[in-house]
Design a protein around this motif. Sequence first.
Motif, PDB file in Angstrom:
ATOM      1  N   VAL A 121       1.228  -1.180  -0.246  1.00  0.00           N
ATOM      2  CA  VAL A 121      -0.073   0.128   0.203  1.00  0.00           C
ATOM      3  C   VAL A 121       0.797   1.771   0.056  1.00  0.00           C
ATOM      4  N   ASN A 122       0.519   1.935  -0.986  1.00  0.00           N
ATOM      5  CA  ASN A 122       1.816   3.073  -1.358  1.00  0.00           C
ATOM      6  C   ASN A 122       1.371   4.465   0.079  1.00  0.00           C
ATOM      7  N   PHE A 177     -10.903   0.882  -7.126  1.00  0.00           N
ATOM      8  CA  PHE A 177     -10.615   0.086  -6.250  1.00  0.00           C
ATOM      9  C   PHE A 177     -10.343  -1.232  -6.477  1.00  0.00           C
ATOM     10  N   LEU A 178     -11.714  -1.581  -6.908  1.00  0.00           N
ATOM     11  CA  LEU A 178     -11.563  -2.699  -7.466  1.00  0.00           C
ATOM     12  C   LEU A 178     -10.859  -3.720  -9.053  1.00  0.00           C
ATOM     13  N   SER A 214      -2.245   0.694 -10.068  1.00  0.00           N
ATOM     14  CA  SER A 214      -2.492   2.181 -11.138  1.00  0.00           C
ATOM     15  C   SER A 214      -1.684   2.861  -9.341  1.00  0.00           C
ATOM     16  N   ALA A 215      -2.493   3.510  -8.733  1.00  0.00           N
ATOM     17  CA  ALA A 215      -2.269   4.383  -7.689  1.00  0.00           C
ATOM     18  C   ALA A 215      -2.191   4.510  -5.841  1.00  0.00           C
ATOM     19  N   ASN A 220      -3.450  -7.667  -3.485  1.00  0.00           N
ATOM     20  CA  ASN A 220      -4.644  -7.340  -4.462  1.00  0.00           C
ATOM     21  C   ASN A 220      -6.124  -8.618  -4.697  1.00  0.00           C
ATOM     22  N   GLU A 221      -5.509  -9.237  -3.294  1.00  0.00           N
ATOM     23  CA  GLU A 221      -7.107  -9.906  -3.728  1.00  0.00           C
ATOM     24  C   GLU A 221      -8.212  -9.272  -3.325  1.00  0.00           C
ATOM     25  N   GLN A 222      -9.283 -10.000  -3.943  1.00  0.00           N
ATOM     26  CA  GLN A 222     -10.258  -9.185  -4.787  1.00  0.00           C
ATOM     27  C   GLN A 222     -10.795  -8.460  -2.620  1.00  0.00           C
ATOM     28  N   GLY A 223     -11.270  -9.492  -1.960  1.00  0.00           N
ATOM     29  CA  GLY A 223     -11.814  -9.452  -0.457  1.00  0.00           C
ATOM     30  C   GLY A 223     -10.949  -7.923   0.368  1.00  0.00           C
TER      31      GLY A 223
END
Length: 245
Positions: free
Chosen positions: A144-145, A193-194, A200-201, A227-230
Motif C-alpha cells: 500500500v503506497n 479500488f476494484l 496504478s495508484a 491485490n486479492e479481491q476481498g
Amino acid sequence: MVSGISTAAIQSALLRSIQATQRGMLVAQVEVQTGKFADVAERLGARAAAPISLLREASRIESILDTNKSASARLSATQQALGYITSATQSLFDSLGAAKGNPQGVAIAAQSAKAQLGAIGSALNTTVSGQYIFSGLNTDQQPVNQTSPIPAGPEMDAVFFSHFGFAKTDAAAASITPSAFSIFVSTEVEPMFLGAGWSSALSNASDEAIVSRITLSRSIETSVTANEQGIRWIVQNVAALAATT
C-alpha cells in the motif's frame, strides 16, 4: 547335425580361465598381506557417487526445512494481520448497523472508519524479516503506497463533486436517487479500488503469490497478496464510510 568345437577354441578358453585365476590369486595374495583391497578404486568406484548423492539430498531437505520455517513465520503474521482487518471491519460495520437512522451514530462510525483505514493500511504493510508479506512476489515493496493514501475524505469528495456537480454537503445531495448513487459507485468508486485504479495508484503488490516447496514433491502458495479481491473490497467500503463525514 552337430557342429564341432575346435581344439584351438578349447585351448584358448582354458588359457583365459587359467589367466583369470592367476590374476585372482595375485589380488588375493596382496589383500591377505596388506589387509586392504588390492584396487581400492575398483571396489569403491561404483559407490563413489553415493556420498555425493546423499549430501545433495541432505542439502535439499535442509533447504526445504529453512523454507518451511520462513513460510510458517510469514503465514502466521499474515493470519494475525487478516484477523485484525476482519475483526476491525466487522466491528465497524456492526456499529454502523446499530446507528442506522441516527445521524450522530453514523458520524461516529465514519470517524472510526478513518482511523481504521490507516490501521488497515499499516496491517497490509506488515513485514517479516524485512519482507512485505502482502506484496506477493514484490516482497521489497510496500503493498500500500504511503505517497498515494487510500482515497477517503477530500479524495472521495472530489470524485463526488466531479460526478454530480455539487458537494456532498449541498442540499441537492438529498435529491440523489438510489439508482443514481449506484451508478456513481459502480462507475467512479469501484474502479478506484476494484479496477485499474488500485494497481496504478494504490498498490505495489503483484497478483502472483509466493509459492514454497514444502516437501520434495509438493509446492503450495504461502502468501496472500493485497491485490486479492476481498481485501480491495474491504478497503473500498471502509474508505466509502470514512468519506461520509
